[in-house]
Design an enzyme around this catalytic site. Sequence first.
Site, mmCIF file in Angstrom:
data_model
loop_
_atom_site.group_PDB
_atom_site.id
_atom_site.type_symbol
_atom_site.label_atom_id
_atom_site.label_comp_id
_atom_site.label_asym_id
_atom_site.label_seq_id
_atom_site.Cartn_x
_atom_site.Cartn_y
_atom_site.Cartn_z
ATOM 1 N N LEU A 78 0.903 -1.246 0.135
ATOM 2 C CA LEU A 78 -0.159 0.003 0.046
ATOM 3 C C LEU A 78 1.008 1.337 0.039
ATOM 4 O O LEU A 78 0.240 2.332 -0.075
ATOM 5 C CB LEU A 78 -0.929 -0.001 1.225
ATOM 6 C CG LEU A 78 -2.074 -0.841 1.188
ATOM 7 C CD1 LEU A 78 -3.121 -1.064 2.308
ATOM 8 C CD2 LEU A 78 -2.958 -1.122 -0.293
ATOM 9 N N ARG A 79 2.260 1.072 0.239
ATOM 10 C CA ARG A 79 3.097 2.401 0.108
ATOM 11 C C ARG A 79 3.171 3.142 1.229
ATOM 12 O O ARG A 79 3.955 4.200 0.915
ATOM 13 C CB ARG A 79 2.953 2.964 -1.277
ATOM 14 C CG ARG A 79 2.924 1.948 -2.670
ATOM 15 C CD ARG A 79 4.311 1.061 -2.611
ATOM 16 N NE ARG A 79 4.474 0.274 -3.851
ATOM 17 C CZ ARG A 79 5.183 -0.768 -3.981
ATOM 18 N NH1 ARG A 79 6.084 -1.228 -2.786
ATOM 19 N NH2 ARG A 79 5.450 -1.208 -5.255
ATOM 20 N N HIS B 206 4.489 -15.546 -3.108
ATOM 21 C CA HIS B 206 4.698 -15.614 -4.513
ATOM 22 C C HIS B 206 5.440 -16.799 -5.112
ATOM 23 O O HIS B 206 6.395 -16.451 -5.576
ATOM 24 C CB HIS B 206 5.095 -14.086 -5.163
ATOM 25 C CG HIS B 206 6.176 -13.603 -4.389
ATOM 26 N ND1 HIS B 206 7.281 -14.242 -4.043
ATOM 27 C CD2 HIS B 206 6.187 -12.452 -3.722
ATOM 28 C CE1 HIS B 206 7.991 -13.170 -3.440
ATOM 29 N NE2 HIS B 206 7.349 -12.127 -3.055
ATOM 30 N N ASP C 195 0.038 -9.593 -4.710
ATOM 31 C CA ASP C 195 1.404 -9.104 -4.487
ATOM 32 C C ASP C 195 1.415 -7.566 -5.297
ATOM 33 O O ASP C 195 2.129 -7.153 -6.127
ATOM 34 C CB ASP C 195 2.550 -9.675 -5.293
ATOM 35 C CG ASP C 195 4.089 -9.122 -4.844
ATOM 36 O OD1 ASP C 195 4.266 -8.162 -4.126
ATOM 37 O OD2 ASP C 195 4.931 -9.798 -5.501
ATOM 38 N N PHE D 34 10.640 -3.378 -9.949
ATOM 39 C CA PHE D 34 9.849 -4.736 -10.145
ATOM 40 C C PHE D 34 8.449 -4.340 -9.464
ATOM 41 O O PHE D 34 8.216 -3.624 -8.680
ATOM 42 C CB PHE D 34 10.539 -5.731 -9.212
ATOM 43 C CG PHE D 34 11.759 -6.366 -9.856
ATOM 44 C CD1 PHE D 34 11.898 -7.085 -10.764
ATOM 45 C CD2 PHE D 34 12.919 -5.731 -8.972
ATOM 46 C CE1 PHE D 34 13.271 -7.479 -11.202
ATOM 47 C CE2 PHE D 34 14.138 -6.416 -9.514
ATOM 48 C CZ PHE D 34 14.368 -7.233 -10.521
HETATM 49 ZN ZN LIG Z 1 8.156 -10.565 -2.564
#
Ligand SMILES: [Zn+2]
Length: 469
Positions: free
Chosen positions: A90-91, A259, A332, A350
């Site tokens: 969510l930054r 992930h 993710d 990324f």
């Molecule tokens: Zn990761």
Amino acid sequence: MNPATMLAPLTEETKMKETRAKAINSLLIHSGRIIDPSQRIDETGSLLISNGKIAWPGKGEVTSPQPEYDVLNAKGLIVCPGLIDLHCHLRQPGFEEKETIATGTQAAARGGFTTICCMPNTNPPLDNQAVIDYVKSTAAAEGVVRVLPIGCISRGRKGKELADMGELASAGVIAYSDDGEPVIDSRLMRQAMDRSRAFGLPIIDHCEDKALTEGGLMNQGVISTKLGLGAMPAAAEEIMVARDLALAELTGARLHIAHVSTEGSVDLIRHAKQKGIKVTAEVTPHHLTLTEEKVLGYDTNAKVNPPLRTKKDIQALIQGLNDNTIDAIATDHAPHTEADKRCEFALAPFGISGLETALGSLMSLVHAGQLTLTTLISKLTGEPAKIIGDRYGKLGTLAIGTLADITIFDPDREWVVNTRAFASQGKNTPLAGSVLKGKVMATIFQGKLVYKDDSLKLEVKGESIKGGV
Ligand SMILES: [Zn+2]
């Protein structure tokens, strides 16, 4: 600039704010196909929400019209528990130009998610009670769905010493992770696992042997050679998965692998589960539906870590979902600004902005006969709920008396991914312009409509109720 103000011109957003302001006391959802894997329900019926809770189970129809209810006709639509995302970024705090808790939760609502778990790689990172309190209070004030924080494993995510895991547990984290970075020091990871047992919370690891991925930009294979790009071998992930499984066996801790992207990782986790090691795992929609070929053309929006892999890996991941080696699907969601991604491939960060395309892209697996609808819904609701546990209430179910978190979607509706219409500030997706089949039509969080597609009609109480109820 306040991101909420930036979104104001979107008429739908404005309408949704009005809808939210008017809390619905009683809402009847009728004629939908109700699928709740947690209760083994799959049948057409009605669902009644009263005071934010499920008041009528999914079996049969409410027989007589009830003028005191607001009504949603879900004919032809799937009605399921609100989706749960175990893994998003969510930054906020620190990177509000990429996303905020407000915009991230709005994106979640559009994507059908009513619970999202946020990773701690913010600035400052989520490694102490004060920052967790900040995230929780901001989510309560500005968020539109439930935000459950994940605390750091190590102080500052530096991998040198443990964060105060007890303080984080009492602050309300649902797991520990240094996601974005692996915990390289095996001894520290062992200590973290030992410590986590005292709090009954899982360790979520981002499995990457950094010595093998240094300079890596994509999956190692024919395409990386052809493009001349630095590559990340599958072994870099699998080595860390194997190490963490060994440590989970040694310590008896709960381990959750983030992930999972390779066939080898799926095999390792399957074997570990057979041995009784307490491991769970997640896979992302992009690793299930996109291959490394997306990087041909150097699209920085296809640059993600772990990287997009091969068709063979995808088949193994789907097999892993079907045989319960992989427990959950998590987005993710990793939003970035356009400026971040508008650069040469090597320099781009990324990550894929994934909350709003998750269900649509995953439905391609259902349409192709590779996952059943029930399995897909289970991996997005009841299964992640088990990993979170009950400390925030019973999630991932439509059982009577539970919080009314509900997602309604049209399995067959086609739509074009228009990143301009995203609520997320992150427009970074390799799916921009693609047609997806399967669209979220409404998201209900604790009885309140937090997202509704314009074409779905809500009949408010007092207006006539059409037949079929
Ligand atoms: Zn990761």
